[in-house]
Design a protein around this motif. Sequence first.
Motif, mmCIF file in Angstrom:
data_model
loop_
_atom_site.group_PDB
_atom_site.id
_atom_site.type_symbol
_atom_site.label_atom_id
_atom_site.label_comp_id
_atom_site.label_asym_id
_atom_site.label_seq_id
_atom_site.Cartn_x
_atom_site.Cartn_y
_atom_site.Cartn_z
ATOM 1 N N TYR A 48 81.859 32.663 44.156
ATOM 2 C CA TYR A 48 81.946 32.946 44.936
ATOM 3 C C TYR A 48 82.980 31.112 45.981
ATOM 4 C CZ TYR A 48 80.959 32.663 50.148
ATOM 5 O OH TYR A 48 81.335 32.803 51.645
ATOM 6 N N SER A 49 84.369 32.177 46.694
ATOM 7 C CA SER A 49 84.444 30.327 47.680
ATOM 8 C C SER A 49 84.665 31.201 49.362
ATOM 9 C CB SER A 49 85.907 30.615 47.112
ATOM 10 O OG SER A 49 86.893 31.629 47.225
ATOM 11 N N THR A 213 80.871 36.668 55.567
ATOM 12 C CA THR A 213 79.561 35.905 55.872
ATOM 13 C C THR A 213 79.048 34.945 54.766
ATOM 14 O OG1 THR A 213 78.398 37.666 56.815
ATOM 15 C CG2 THR A 213 77.185 35.910 57.084
ATOM 16 N N PRO A 214 79.160 33.655 55.041
ATOM 17 C CA PRO A 214 78.875 32.967 53.863
ATOM 18 C C PRO A 214 77.509 32.955 53.331
ATOM 19 C CG PRO A 214 79.655 31.168 56.296
ATOM 20 C CD PRO A 214 79.482 33.321 56.233
ATOM 21 N N PRO A 215 77.110 33.225 52.163
ATOM 22 C CA PRO A 215 76.099 33.532 51.802
ATOM 23 C C PRO A 215 74.269 32.307 52.359
ATOM 24 C CG PRO A 215 77.506 33.350 49.711
ATOM 25 C CD PRO A 215 78.133 32.785 51.045
ATOM 26 N N ASP A 216 74.560 30.953 52.436
ATOM 27 C CA ASP A 216 73.297 30.836 52.945
ATOM 28 C C ASP A 216 73.071 30.987 54.256
ATOM 29 O OD1 ASP A 216 76.191 29.771 54.313
ATOM 30 O OD2 ASP A 216 75.438 27.267 54.090
ATOM 31 N N GLU A 217 74.705 31.353 55.062
ATOM 32 C CA GLU A 217 73.518 33.046 56.618
ATOM 33 C C GLU A 217 73.382 33.409 56.602
ATOM 34 O OE1 GLU A 217 77.609 31.210 59.006
ATOM 35 O OE2 GLU A 217 77.389 29.324 58.895
ATOM 36 N N PHE A 218 74.123 34.103 55.504
ATOM 37 C CA PHE A 218 73.338 35.689 54.974
ATOM 38 C C PHE A 218 72.037 35.653 54.769
ATOM 39 C CE2 PHE A 218 74.395 40.223 53.503
ATOM 40 C CZ PHE A 218 75.356 40.838 54.138
ATOM 41 N N VAL A 219 71.688 34.662 53.774
ATOM 42 C CA VAL A 219 70.027 35.353 52.909
ATOM 43 C C VAL A 219 69.240 34.579 54.485
ATOM 44 C CG1 VAL A 219 70.280 32.265 53.132
ATOM 45 C CG2 VAL A 219 69.297 34.359 51.295
ATOM 46 N N PHE A 220 69.958 34.225 55.643
ATOM 47 C CA PHE A 220 68.492 34.381 56.533
ATOM 48 C C PHE A 220 67.832 36.433 56.781
ATOM 49 C CE2 PHE A 220 70.153 30.313 57.354
ATOM 50 C CZ PHE A 220 68.356 29.436 57.493
ATOM 51 N N TRP A 229 73.012 38.923 43.765
ATOM 52 C CA TRP A 229 73.331 38.659 45.067
ATOM 53 C C TRP A 229 73.741 38.312 45.823
ATOM 54 C CZ3 TRP A 229 78.387 40.744 44.152
ATOM 55 C CH2 TRP A 229 78.380 41.788 43.179
ATOM 56 N N GLN A 230 72.555 37.115 45.777
ATOM 57 C CA GLN A 230 72.661 36.068 47.106
ATOM 58 C C GLN A 230 73.622 35.234 46.861
ATOM 59 O OE1 GLN A 230 68.904 33.852 47.390
ATOM 60 N NE2 GLN A 230 67.466 36.446 46.095
ATOM 61 N N LEU A 231 74.321 35.101 46.128
ATOM 62 C CA LEU A 231 76.214 34.377 45.736
ATOM 63 C C LEU A 231 75.806 32.295 46.121
ATOM 64 C CD1 LEU A 231 78.264 36.520 47.251
ATOM 65 C CD2 LEU A 231 77.672 36.550 45.246
ATOM 66 N N LEU A 232 74.444 32.083 45.630
ATOM 67 C CA LEU A 232 73.970 31.085 45.730
ATOM 68 C C LEU A 232 72.978 30.674 44.606
ATOM 69 C CD1 LEU A 232 70.864 31.601 48.978
ATOM 70 C CD2 LEU A 232 73.483 30.908 49.207
ATOM 71 N N ASP A 233 73.517 28.932 44.914
ATOM 72 C CA ASP A 233 73.839 28.497 43.071
ATOM 73 C C ASP A 233 72.194 28.244 43.003
ATOM 74 O OD1 ASP A 233 76.123 27.890 42.791
ATOM 75 O OD2 ASP A 233 76.461 26.064 43.557
ATOM 76 N N ARG A 234 71.091 28.192 43.984
ATOM 77 C CA ARG A 234 69.957 28.428 43.993
ATOM 78 C C ARG A 234 69.269 29.800 44.642
ATOM 79 N NH1 ARG A 234 67.812 21.865 44.780
ATOM 80 N NH2 ARG A 234 69.454 21.619 42.564
ATOM 81 N N TYR A 241 61.853 33.487 51.311
ATOM 82 C CA TYR A 241 63.359 34.760 51.944
ATOM 83 C C TYR A 241 61.946 35.362 53.489
ATOM 84 C CZ TYR A 241 65.484 38.862 53.712
ATOM 85 O OH TYR A 241 65.693 39.994 54.861
ATOM 86 N N GLU A 242 60.398 35.668 52.811
ATOM 87 C CA GLU A 242 59.441 35.293 54.530
ATOM 88 C C GLU A 242 59.647 34.265 55.533
ATOM 89 O OE1 GLU A 242 57.364 39.325 51.355
ATOM 90 O OE2 GLU A 242 57.029 37.518 51.892
#
Length: 440
Positions: A48-49, A213-220, A229-234, A241-242
Amino acid sequence: MILRGVAILKAIFLLSIFILFSSMPPADGKGSQSPSFAAPGGEAIQNYSYSESYNYEKIDAHALAAPASAEQSVESLAAYLIGPAANDQEKARAIFRWICQNIDYDLGSYFMGRLGSTKSEDVLKSRSSVCSGYSDLFSALAGEAELEAVEIRGYGKGYSYRPGQKFSGPYNHAWNAVKINGSWHLMDPTWGAGYLGRDGRYHRFFDDHYFMTPPDEFVFDHLPEEEGWQLLDRPLSQAQYEDLVYVESDLFNLGLNLIERNGSISAEGEVNLSVYAPDDVVMMAGLELDSEVFEGRTLCQRDGENFEIRARLPQAGSYALRAYAKKKDDPGVYKSVMQYNINASSGVESGYPLTFGRFGEVGAHLYSPLDGRLQAGQSYHFRIRVPGAAEVAVVCGKEWSRLGAEGDLFEGNVTVANEDAGIFANFGGEKWEGLVRFRY
């Protein structure tokens, strides 16, 4: 409130176990097992970029000007939309923008349980669908545009979602990922298109936040079935998430940044939070318990580059602490940006003073007194920072007591009478503006 900020419960058995959306179009409620949903492997999505600076004005205008003749089939529409596209990013944008402008959320399916076809051809013809119809149409148009796109299913925090709520059962939402220049990007055409308001109606409102959407924002507010598919390193677990604070897209649109990410906070009578906010953004906060709104129980004020949000809980209970924000020069209303769940084991009797719009706009900060009710005949030390003020005074009835100044810091001792007191500032000229009000 724009986007997903409204929490309304609709107790419809067929759908309520699936639909968890707040002021946005709800999920389709089917828990679909369609093979069109992606189940990716790890390596395919670790590249992801993201670049947030891109001018879509021309490609958006082209998408919004699509003639009826081009909208007769998925093939003809895709051909029209990508006509002037200079690259894959503009292809994806044209498709996303057209869908958001032209497809309504199917409230009949949501409220009445009459789920219609979510196939791309049928959605194009009816101009109405639920989330899986939005995502299927995006994927179909992307395929015709020679873009690699997938549909993703998972849990979304939207209509009727309550902070701290746990997810179980079938997945309730669907969205997309598309490969652009060799990298995967996330988008949600359903939430980008509009929202379901307090009036129970669908409102079209384009939300650019849900495109790439940047993944670190989308995951909220999106948890995919496949964690890759979170596209996050962690990647986050479902429990993590909850536990995330409930945020709305305007938090990111306004450039705010959370310091406390945990959405459920335990407190003994009082809580203090901080949020980074750009200089051109102002904030306010409110406290609620069930349907009751408590006046004078929150104090929201700038403290350097952050806004400090304080809340004093009247008694033990589970409260919603909501924060709102807007641009200083925006004449419109404040927009809901986030909500914390405050679990108070005890309460405190006193609240905070009331602050007015100008207080936040100038970046004022009240140090003392912080009690909302003052005792008549008692002397208090007033200390407040008011950037840009020429003079600051405490006014009680007809009595004016000017505070001493050292730069933009004003302070002094004032004995209050048996009337409400206020802090007023003069920014030049004869006009005095109210900033803070105390009651007795």
